[in-house]
Design a protein around this motif. Structure first.
Motif, PDB file in Angstrom:
ATOM      1  N   GLU A  41      13.730 142.254  44.241  1.00 19.96           N
ATOM      2  CA  GLU A  41      12.745 142.478  45.300  1.00 19.96           C
ATOM      3  C   GLU A  41      12.682 141.318  46.294  1.00 19.96           C
ATOM      4  N   TYR A  42      12.800 140.097  45.794  1.00 23.07           N
ATOM      5  CA  TYR A  42      12.654 138.914  46.651  1.00 23.07           C
ATOM      6  C   TYR A  42      13.982 138.239  47.002  1.00 23.07           C
ATOM      7  N   TYR A  43      15.071 138.849  46.586  1.00 27.88           N
ATOM      8  CA  TYR A  43      16.406 138.304  46.877  1.00 27.88           C
ATOM      9  C   TYR A  43      16.565 136.867  46.364  1.00 27.88           C
ATOM     10  N   LEU A  61      11.854 141.390  39.991  1.00 25.48           N
ATOM     11  CA  LEU A  61      11.358 140.445  40.991  1.00 25.48           C
ATOM     12  C   LEU A  61      12.504 139.768  41.735  1.00 25.48           C
ATOM     13  N   ARG A 121       3.857 133.605  48.761  1.00 27.39           N
ATOM     14  CA  ARG A 121       4.891 134.424  48.134  1.00 27.39           C
ATOM     15  C   ARG A 121       4.999 134.125  46.646  1.00 27.39           C
ATOM     16  N   ASN A 122       4.976 132.855  46.285  1.00 22.73           N
ATOM     17  CA  ASN A 122       5.127 132.463  44.888  1.00 22.73           C
ATOM     18  C   ASN A 122       3.970 132.956  44.025  1.00 22.73           C
ATOM     19  N   GLU A 176       2.245 135.596  44.669  1.00 27.11           N
ATOM     20  CA  GLU A 176       2.470 137.041  44.607  1.00 27.11           C
ATOM     21  C   GLU A 176       3.485 137.369  43.510  1.00 27.11           C
ATOM     22  N   ILE A 177       4.549 136.600  43.436  1.00 27.80           N
ATOM     23  CA  ILE A 177       5.575 136.797  42.408  1.00 27.80           C
ATOM     24  C   ILE A 177       4.974 136.614  41.019  1.00 27.80           C
TER      25      ILE A 177
END
Length: 89
Positions: free
Chosen positions: A72-74, A69, A52-53, A55-56
């Motif tokens: 999108e990722y809360y 961001l 995930r990181n 991807e961010i």
């Protein structure tokens, strides 16, 4: 952590010795140092967060803003900035 009954895993003489110190209470027995595992080693959580990181960080590199961001990722903007700073692409 799962509790076990002393009488199910220890010999009677050991239970009697332990009762001298902590009768009826709870006793935590830590793992040996060589048997300890680091956080996330038993599950895929650590790998999933690393994925995930990355991807961010990639999305930020491709033009997404911190605020986009975060939505999108809360996550907070602070968390997004920390992730971007930490991840090597």
């Amino acid at each position: 952590m799962k509790y076990k009954k002393a009488q199910d895993v220890l010999p009677q003489y050991m239970i009697e010795d332990l009762q001298k110190y902590i009768e009826g209470g709870y006793l935590y027995i830590p793992k040996k140092e060589e048997n300890k595992k680091s956080w996330g080693e038993n599950t895929s959580t650590k790998d999933e967060l690393n994925k995930r990181n990355k991807e961010i960080a990639k999305k930020h590199k491709n033009g997404k803003t911190i605020e986009e961001l975060a939505d999108e990722y809360y996550l907070t903007g602070y968390s997004i900035r920390r992730i971007i700073k930490k991840v090597d692409l």
